[in-house]
Structure formats: C-alpha cells, structure tokens
Enzyme design. Sequence first.
Site, PDB file in Angstrom:
ATOM      1  N   ASN A   1      -3.000   2.800 -10.126  1.00 36.39           N
ATOM      2  CA  ASN A   1      -3.499   2.081  -8.940  1.00 36.39           C
ATOM      3  C   ASN A   1      -3.594   0.601  -9.297  1.00 36.39           C
ATOM      4  O   ASN A   1      -3.290   0.192 -10.436  1.00 36.39           O
ATOM      5  CB  ASN A   1      -4.848   2.655  -8.485  1.00 36.39           C
ATOM      6  CG  ASN A   1      -5.275   2.108  -7.130  1.00 36.39           C
ATOM      7  OD1 ASN A   1      -4.481   2.118  -6.192  1.00 36.39           O
ATOM      8  ND2 ASN A   1      -6.487   1.611  -7.016  1.00 36.39           N
ATOM      9  N   LYS A   2      -4.030  -0.198  -8.343  1.00 34.77           N
ATOM     10  CA  LYS A   2      -4.084  -1.648  -8.504  1.00 34.77           C
ATOM     11  C   LYS A   2      -4.746  -2.061  -9.821  1.00 34.77           C
ATOM     12  O   LYS A   2      -5.750  -1.468 -10.230  1.00 34.77           O
ATOM     13  CB  LYS A   2      -4.849  -2.225  -7.310  1.00 34.77           C
ATOM     14  CG  LYS A   2      -4.997  -3.725  -7.271  1.00 34.77           C
ATOM     15  CD  LYS A   2      -3.694  -4.461  -7.403  1.00 34.77           C
ATOM     16  CE  LYS A   2      -2.647  -4.051  -6.396  1.00 34.77           C
ATOM     17  NZ  LYS A   2      -1.273  -4.500  -6.744  1.00 34.77           N
TER      18      LYS A   2
ATOM     19  N   GLY B   1       0.864  -1.176   0.000  1.00 32.28           N
ATOM     20  CA  GLY B   1       0.000   0.000   0.000  1.00 32.28           C
ATOM     21  C   GLY B   1       0.905   1.232   0.000  1.00 32.28           C
ATOM     22  O   GLY B   1       1.847   1.315   0.810  1.00 32.28           O
ATOM     23  N   ALA B   2       0.622   2.177  -0.911  1.00 28.01           N
ATOM     24  CA  ALA B   2       1.566   3.273  -1.156  1.00 28.01           C
ATOM     25  C   ALA B   2       1.963   4.058   0.106  1.00 28.01           C
ATOM     26  O   ALA B   2       3.158   4.190   0.401  1.00 28.01           O
ATOM     27  CB  ALA B   2       0.996   4.190  -2.235  1.00 28.01           C
TER      28      ALA B   2
ATOM     29  N   ASP C   1      -1.315   4.735  -6.333  1.00 32.31           N
ATOM     30  CA  ASP C   1       0.101   4.461  -6.092  1.00 32.31           C
ATOM     31  C   ASP C   1       0.990   5.564  -6.630  1.00 32.31           C
ATOM     32  O   ASP C   1       2.089   5.798  -6.132  1.00 32.31           O
ATOM     33  CB  ASP C   1       0.494   3.121  -6.715  1.00 32.31           C
ATOM     34  CG  ASP C   1      -0.111   1.997  -5.896  1.00 32.31           C
ATOM     35  OD1 ASP C   1      -1.269   1.619  -6.178  1.00 32.31           O
ATOM     36  OD2 ASP C   1       0.544   1.561  -4.931  1.00 32.31           O
TER      37      ASP C   1
ATOM     38  N   GLN D   1      -6.098  -8.527  -2.268  1.00 28.05           N
ATOM     39  CA  GLN D   1      -6.052  -7.549  -1.174  1.00 28.05           C
ATOM     40  C   GLN D   1      -7.463  -7.176  -0.709  1.00 28.05           C
ATOM     41  O   GLN D   1      -7.660  -6.822   0.452  1.00 28.05           O
ATOM     42  CB  GLN D   1      -5.321  -6.267  -1.622  1.00 28.05           C
ATOM     43  CG  GLN D   1      -3.825  -6.414  -1.826  1.00 28.05           C
ATOM     44  CD  GLN D   1      -3.473  -6.762  -3.244  1.00 28.05           C
ATOM     45  OE1 GLN D   1      -4.269  -7.348  -3.986  1.00 28.05           O
ATOM     46  NE2 GLN D   1      -2.272  -6.403  -3.663  1.00 28.05           N
TER      47      GLN D   1
END
Length: 407
Positions: free
Chosen positions: A253-254, A51-52, A243, A202
């Site tokens: 992002n993811k 996680g960033a 991110d 996640q």
Amino acid sequence: MGIEDIPRTIWWEDGKVYLVDQSRLPLQGDLLACNTYEGLCHAIRGMAVRGAPALGVAAALGVALWATTEGASIDDTAEFLSALDRVADEIAGTRPTAVNLAWGAERMKRFAHAHADVELERLREMILQEALDVRAEDEKRNRMIGANGAALLGPGSRVLTHCNAGSLATAYYGTALGVIFSAYEQGKIEGVWVDETRPVLQGARLTAWELKLAGIPFKLIADNVAASIMRAGLVDAVIVGADRIAANGDVANKIGTYGLAVLCKEHGIPFYVAAPTSTVDLTLRSGDEIVIEQRDPREVTGLTVTGIIEPDTPAVSRAFDTLTAAGPYDLPLQKGHQLQIDRKGAAYRFDGWFRVAPPNVEVHNPAFDVTPADYVTAIITERGVARKPYGDALAVACDGSGAIHEL
Ligand code: MRU
C-alpha cells in the site's frame, strides 16, 4: 452535505471515458474526457485517475474504449483479438504495483477471447457492457467491504487512515473510507485522523476533501504525528486500503503504511486492511515479489502547486489576458522553479513546481511499501473478514468457492 456529494470518479458517456482529474483536486475540479486509450494511459501515469480499484475500472473501460474506437475498423476477429491483447497489456503496464490494473485488463482479455465466436460488431458492444459491469460491481463490492469492516469497530471510534482509499480511489464509496462511511452511518465514528501522505498528498488533498463533503469530523495531520497520538491513546484503529495483497497476506500500500503497522503493534492498536478480492494476487507467494513503483524525484525535491486566479480588478485581468493571449504562459523563474499560467473561462489557471531541495540531490521515491502479514490484524474484503494465517482464507475467497469465515 453527505457521501452522495462526492463526485463519481470515472464513467462512460458519449463514447468516451470521463474522469475527475485527481492530480489537481481539490483546488481544481477538472473533468478529463479521454477519447483514445492512449489518452487514458497518459491520465493513469499522471495520476489523474489513481487508487487500485479505480485503476481496475480504468483498465476495463480503456479496453472498451479502444474496442469501440480504433479497434472498430478491424473486421477480422483474430486480428481484433490480438490487437486487443496488446492494448490491454499496454494499459496494464502503465503502473506496476496496483494489481487491479492488470486484473481489469486481464478480465477484458478473457471475456473477449471467450466470446470469439460472436460477430465482431456485437462483440464490441458486449465488451463495453463487460467494462460497465466492472465499474458497477466495484461500487457494490465497496459497500459490502464497508459493512463488513464497520462491524469490527466499536462506538466512539477514532480511526486513522493513510493515503486515499476513498470513493475517488474506486468507482464509488471507497474501501478503507467505505468502512469509515459505513461505521459513521451506524454512529460509531467519533473522528478520523487523516495522514497528509507525502509526497503526493492524497490524504491532505483527497481524503480530507471527501470527509469534508461527507460531513464526517476529521483532523488532518502530518505523517510524522501518528506515533505521538497513538502513544497518547487517541487512536482506536488504523484502516488502510491496498494495492496488492500476496497469497500469504503481505500487503503493498502507499508508502508509509508499513510504519503505521509497526506503530500499531507497539501500541496494541488494530491495523486493518480493506480491499476487494481483486486486489489479492494469489500468483505471488509473499510481498517480496511485489514490484514497487518508483516515481519522479521531483515529487520529493519540490512542491507542486495548482489553483485558479480570479482577478478582482479589470487591470489585473488585462495583464493576465496579455500574458496568455497566445496560449499558456511560462513565467521565467530562477532556480528551476516553474509556473505556467493559462486562461480558464473568465479566470486563469496556474500550475507550478517549486524546488525546496538543492539541485542535483539523489532521491529515493518509492510510491508503496509492503507490510508483512504478521502486522495485519485483519483483511476486510467483500466476501468477509480474513484473519491470520491468511493463506487459506484468501485462496477460498478469491477462487469464488466461498466466503471467508471470520476466524
Ligand atoms: O499512488 P496511488 O494514489 O494510486 O496510491 C493509492 C493507494 O496506495 C491506496 O491506498 C490503494 O490504492 C487503495 S485505494 C482503495
């Protein structure tokens, strides 16, 4: 039951960096104690911490860990600073996409060099305090993001989120989930749709666990369910973390985030990104310049399993004791499946990987994707809510010269 039941992600204690091992949550809740920065790098690569914003904190604490352990034997300032730079760069290089990792490492470098005139022993203490400040500031920022984002939601909101941008992905409280926590406290959340988030899950493992601890109603869905529930009118907003955000507002992002943004546009649903300004990378003009991490093909070709076996009869205990007498036991399995059993207190831990795809298939496994700014309804930061066109608002927020004005 409440948000306060969610454990802290990462902290400093007794000269070590402690973290909750997120690679095994929620079925195992191990704590990892890192006493070298190399150990912490290993934990970052293995996604024990992820996680960033949490990675930003990990980078800062990792530099402090080095400065107070291996770096403590260096007594020449110039030598200390150049070694610190190398360590910070090594930590920043563990994963490429989340800019917070490099941001945390750079902040520590800048801090150390700015205080090069301080006596070395004192400088090491100050470096540790700076890292602890990075951690404390992250929680404060997340609470501000939560409040700013909650203001965008109406009563009875049904919100969909992807991956885990929760407390575990930060020092505490979370970004996208922080908005949901904050809005829930204001009575605005009817329920949350949680994407499982293949391949590392996640959403299923971490977001579902956090929401359960927080007592917020939610439904876990397979990633491919989103389109049909949007069409059925069951989603009022999508909120995700980030991110890295380029200067023009493109968001990494993811993997799977871009698809959700496209679906939102099609269905007229707001698509919000919640992230601290430390996630904005003004050095990149657009998302095309963001490096996307490629991960191990085995995340896609098989399933990782983990858990605890608590034998219910002495005979089963004796059998496991025999197997694990000389340490972790690798069960001999066919077809590349793997299963390792290890003793854990009075119980036994298993960790395995089971193939689902045929052997030797080619895999494409990007961990992140980029959502063009045009698809993003608003970017929620600790300094306010930015809307299109993002360029000016993000620049003003990031150079610290003012708050973003809601446009
Ligand atoms: O690979 P991960 O688990 O580190 O990816 C995490 C995400 O993509 C999150 O959405 C992002 O870092 C924001 S966390 C507040």
